[in-house]
Design a protein around this motif. Sequence first.
Motif, PDB file in Angstrom:
ATOM      1  N   MET A  12       0.826  -1.183   0.000  1.00  0.00           N
ATOM      2  CA  MET A  12       0.000   0.000   0.000  1.00  0.00           C
ATOM      3  C   MET A  12       0.868   1.243   0.000  1.00  0.00           C
ATOM      4  O   MET A  12       1.926   1.274   0.602  1.00  0.00           O
ATOM      5  N   LYS A  13       0.368   2.263  -0.651  1.00  0.00           N
ATOM      6  CA  LYS A  13       1.062   3.543  -0.712  1.00  0.00           C
ATOM      7  C   LYS A  13       0.231   4.583   0.037  1.00  0.00           C
ATOM      8  O   LYS A  13      -0.983   4.460   0.141  1.00  0.00           O
ATOM      9  N   ARG A  14       0.879   5.602   0.505  1.00  0.00           N
ATOM     10  CA  ARG A  14       0.230   6.687   1.250  1.00  0.00           C
ATOM     11  C   ARG A  14       0.000   7.856   0.299  1.00  0.00           C
ATOM     12  O   ARG A  14       0.929   8.296  -0.379  1.00  0.00           O
ATOM     13  N   TRP A  15      -1.237   8.363   0.264  1.00  0.00           N
ATOM     14  CA  TRP A  15      -1.600   9.440  -0.653  1.00  0.00           C
ATOM     15  C   TRP A  15      -2.185  10.614   0.131  1.00  0.00           C
ATOM     16  O   TRP A  15      -3.006  10.428   1.023  1.00  0.00           O
ATOM     17  N   ALA A  16      -1.766  11.816  -0.230  1.00  0.00           N
ATOM     18  CA  ALA A  16      -2.355  13.037   0.313  1.00  0.00           C
ATOM     19  C   ALA A  16      -3.444  13.486  -0.648  1.00  0.00           C
ATOM     20  O   ALA A  16      -3.204  13.648  -1.843  1.00  0.00           O
ATOM     21  N   VAL A  17      -4.650  13.674  -0.128  1.00  0.00           N
ATOM     22  CA  VAL A  17      -5.772  14.157  -0.937  1.00  0.00           C
ATOM     23  C   VAL A  17      -5.780  15.674  -0.808  1.00  0.00           C
ATOM     24  O   VAL A  17      -5.861  16.215   0.296  1.00  0.00           O
ATOM     25  N   ILE A  18      -5.688  16.374  -1.943  1.00  0.00           N
ATOM     26  CA  ILE A  18      -5.520  17.827  -1.978  1.00  0.00           C
ATOM     27  C   ILE A  18      -6.770  18.507  -2.529  1.00  0.00           C
ATOM     28  O   ILE A  18      -7.306  18.096  -3.560  1.00  0.00           O
ATOM     29  N   LYS A  19      -7.195  19.558  -1.813  1.00  0.00           N
ATOM     30  CA  LYS A  19      -8.286  20.416  -2.296  1.00  0.00           C
ATOM     31  C   LYS A  19      -7.910  21.854  -1.956  1.00  0.00           C
ATOM     32  O   LYS A  19      -7.577  22.152  -0.804  1.00  0.00           O
ATOM     33  N   SER A  20      -7.924  22.728  -2.948  1.00  0.00           N
ATOM     34  CA  SER A  20      -7.552  24.134  -2.770  1.00  0.00           C
ATOM     35  C   SER A  20      -6.183  24.264  -2.109  1.00  0.00           C
ATOM     36  O   SER A  20      -5.969  25.099  -1.245  1.00  0.00           O
ATOM     37  N   ASN A  21      -5.272  23.369  -2.473  1.00  0.00           N
ATOM     38  CA  ASN A  21      -3.881  23.328  -2.002  1.00  0.00           C
ATOM     39  C   ASN A  21      -3.734  22.862  -0.557  1.00  0.00           C
ATOM     40  O   ASN A  21      -2.635  22.896  -0.026  1.00  0.00           O
ATOM     41  N   TYR A  22      -4.806  22.429   0.097  1.00  0.00           N
ATOM     42  CA  TYR A  22      -4.727  21.902   1.458  1.00  0.00           C
ATOM     43  C   TYR A  22      -4.906  20.388   1.448  1.00  0.00           C
ATOM     44  O   TYR A  22      -5.678  19.848   0.658  1.00  0.00           O
ATOM     45  N   VAL A  23      -4.216  19.712   2.345  1.00  0.00           N
ATOM     46  CA  VAL A  23      -4.405  18.277   2.534  1.00  0.00           C
ATOM     47  C   VAL A  23      -5.697  18.090   3.322  1.00  0.00           C
ATOM     48  O   VAL A  23      -5.799  18.532   4.464  1.00  0.00           O
ATOM     49  N   ILE A  24      -6.688  17.464   2.686  1.00  0.00           N
ATOM     50  CA  ILE A  24      -7.973  17.251   3.349  1.00  0.00           C
ATOM     51  C   ILE A  24      -8.114  15.823   3.869  1.00  0.00           C
ATOM     52  O   ILE A  24      -9.040  15.533   4.624  1.00  0.00           O
ATOM     53  N   ASN A  25      -7.194  14.944   3.459  1.00  0.00           N
ATOM     54  CA  ASN A  25      -7.226  13.569   3.956  1.00  0.00           C
ATOM     55  C   ASN A  25      -5.934  12.866   3.549  1.00  0.00           C
ATOM     56  O   ASN A  25      -5.274  13.277   2.596  1.00  0.00           O
ATOM     57  N   ILE A  26      -5.612  11.812   4.274  1.00  0.00           N
ATOM     58  CA  ILE A  26      -4.521  10.909   3.924  1.00  0.00           C
ATOM     59  C   ILE A  26      -5.158   9.535   3.760  1.00  0.00           C
ATOM     60  O   ILE A  26      -5.906   9.084   4.636  1.00  0.00           O
ATOM     61  N   VAL A  27      -4.902   8.876   2.623  1.00  0.00           N
ATOM     62  CA  VAL A  27      -5.490   7.556   2.370  1.00  0.00           C
ATOM     63  C   VAL A  27      -4.393   6.575   1.984  1.00  0.00           C
ATOM     64  O   VAL A  27      -3.343   6.967   1.479  1.00  0.00           O
ATOM     65  N   MET A  28      -4.663   5.308   2.256  1.00  0.00           N
ATOM     66  CA  MET A  28      -3.781   4.229   1.837  1.00  0.00           C
ATOM     67  C   MET A  28      -4.418   3.571   0.615  1.00  0.00           C
ATOM     68  O   MET A  28      -5.599   3.191   0.659  1.00  0.00           O
ATOM     69  N   TRP A  29      -3.647   3.464  -0.459  1.00  0.00           N
ATOM     70  CA  TRP A  29      -4.158   2.905  -1.718  1.00  0.00           C
ATOM     71  C   TRP A  29      -2.965   2.392  -2.499  1.00  0.00           C
ATOM     72  O   TRP A  29      -1.896   3.016  -2.497  1.00  0.00           O
ATOM     73  N   ASP A  30      -3.132   1.300  -3.222  1.00  0.00           N
ATOM     74  CA  ASP A  30      -2.007   0.737  -3.971  1.00  0.00           C
ATOM     75  C   ASP A  30      -1.686   1.527  -5.243  1.00  0.00           C
ATOM     76  O   ASP A  30      -0.639   1.341  -5.844  1.00  0.00           O
ATOM     77  N   GLY A  31      -2.577   2.419  -5.656  1.00  0.00           N
ATOM     78  CA  GLY A  31      -2.330   3.228  -6.851  1.00  0.00           C
ATOM     79  C   GLY A  31      -2.652   2.504  -8.150  1.00  0.00           C
ATOM     80  O   GLY A  31      -2.519   3.074  -9.227  1.00  0.00           O
ATOM     81  N   VAL A  32      -3.056   1.233  -8.053  1.00  0.00           N
ATOM     82  CA  VAL A  32      -3.338   0.422  -9.238  1.00  0.00           C
ATOM     83  C   VAL A  32      -4.809   0.017  -9.287  1.00  0.00           C
ATOM     84  O   VAL A  32      -5.457   0.152 -10.317  1.00  0.00           O
ATOM     85  N   THR A  33      -5.322  -0.477  -8.173  1.00  0.00           N
ATOM     86  CA  THR A  33      -6.713  -0.919  -8.089  1.00  0.00           C
ATOM     87  C   THR A  33      -7.647   0.236  -8.443  1.00  0.00           C
ATOM     88  O   THR A  33      -7.423   1.368  -8.017  1.00  0.00           O
ATOM     89  N   LEU A  34      -8.678  -0.068  -9.223  1.00  0.00           N
ATOM     90  CA  LEU A  34      -9.657   0.950  -9.589  1.00  0.00           C
ATOM     91  C   LEU A  34     -10.362   1.437  -8.330  1.00  0.00           C
ATOM     92  O   LEU A  34     -10.998   0.658  -7.618  1.00  0.00           O
ATOM     93  N   TRP A  35     -10.194   2.713  -8.024  1.00  0.00           N
ATOM     94  CA  TRP A  35     -10.763   3.310  -6.818  1.00  0.00           C
ATOM     95  C   TRP A  35     -10.867   4.805  -7.032  1.00  0.00           C
ATOM     96  O   TRP A  35     -10.036   5.412  -7.699  1.00  0.00           O
ATOM     97  N   GLN A  36     -11.883   5.409  -6.467  1.00  0.00           N
ATOM     98  CA  GLN A  36     -12.093   6.856  -6.560  1.00  0.00           C
ATOM     99  C   GLN A  36     -12.334   7.394  -5.163  1.00  0.00           C
ATOM    100  O   GLN A  36     -13.160   6.845  -4.425  1.00  0.00           O
ATOM    101  N   TYR A  37     -11.627   8.448  -4.790  1.00  0.00           N
ATOM    102  CA  TYR A  37     -11.863   9.077  -3.492  1.00  0.00           C
ATOM    103  C   TYR A  37     -13.321   9.537  -3.443  1.00  0.00           C
ATOM    104  O   TYR A  37     -13.805  10.160  -4.399  1.00  0.00           O
ATOM    105  N   PRO A  38     -14.049   9.258  -2.365  1.00  0.00           N
ATOM    106  CA  PRO A  38     -15.491   9.523  -2.329  1.00  0.00           C
ATOM    107  C   PRO A  38     -15.895  10.982  -2.184  1.00  0.00           C
ATOM    108  O   PRO A  38     -17.050  11.324  -2.431  1.00  0.00           O
TER     109      PRO A  38
END
Length: 68
Positions: A1-27
């Motif tokens: 698993m990889k660690r991803w920063a979810v960015i909105k308006s240049n701010y980190v709004i969440n940190i998620v674990m995702w492999d970067g390959v599996t089909l997935w969309q941040y909700p």
Amino acid sequence: MKRWAVIKSNYVINIVMWDGVTLWQYPGDYDYMIEENTENVGYGDWYEAPEGVFYRPLSSPPDFPPTS
């Protein structure tokens, strides 16, 4: 698993674990996600895209986007 920063308006709004390959969309609403493996980045940090650098504000900024 990889660690991803979810960015909105240049701010980190969440940190998620995702492999970067599996089909997935941040909700929620976001601008983009950045793979971040240092574990130093957290919720509320500012991402300066031209520099590729995260900054941590000393207090909660008034323009922090809603996370819903």
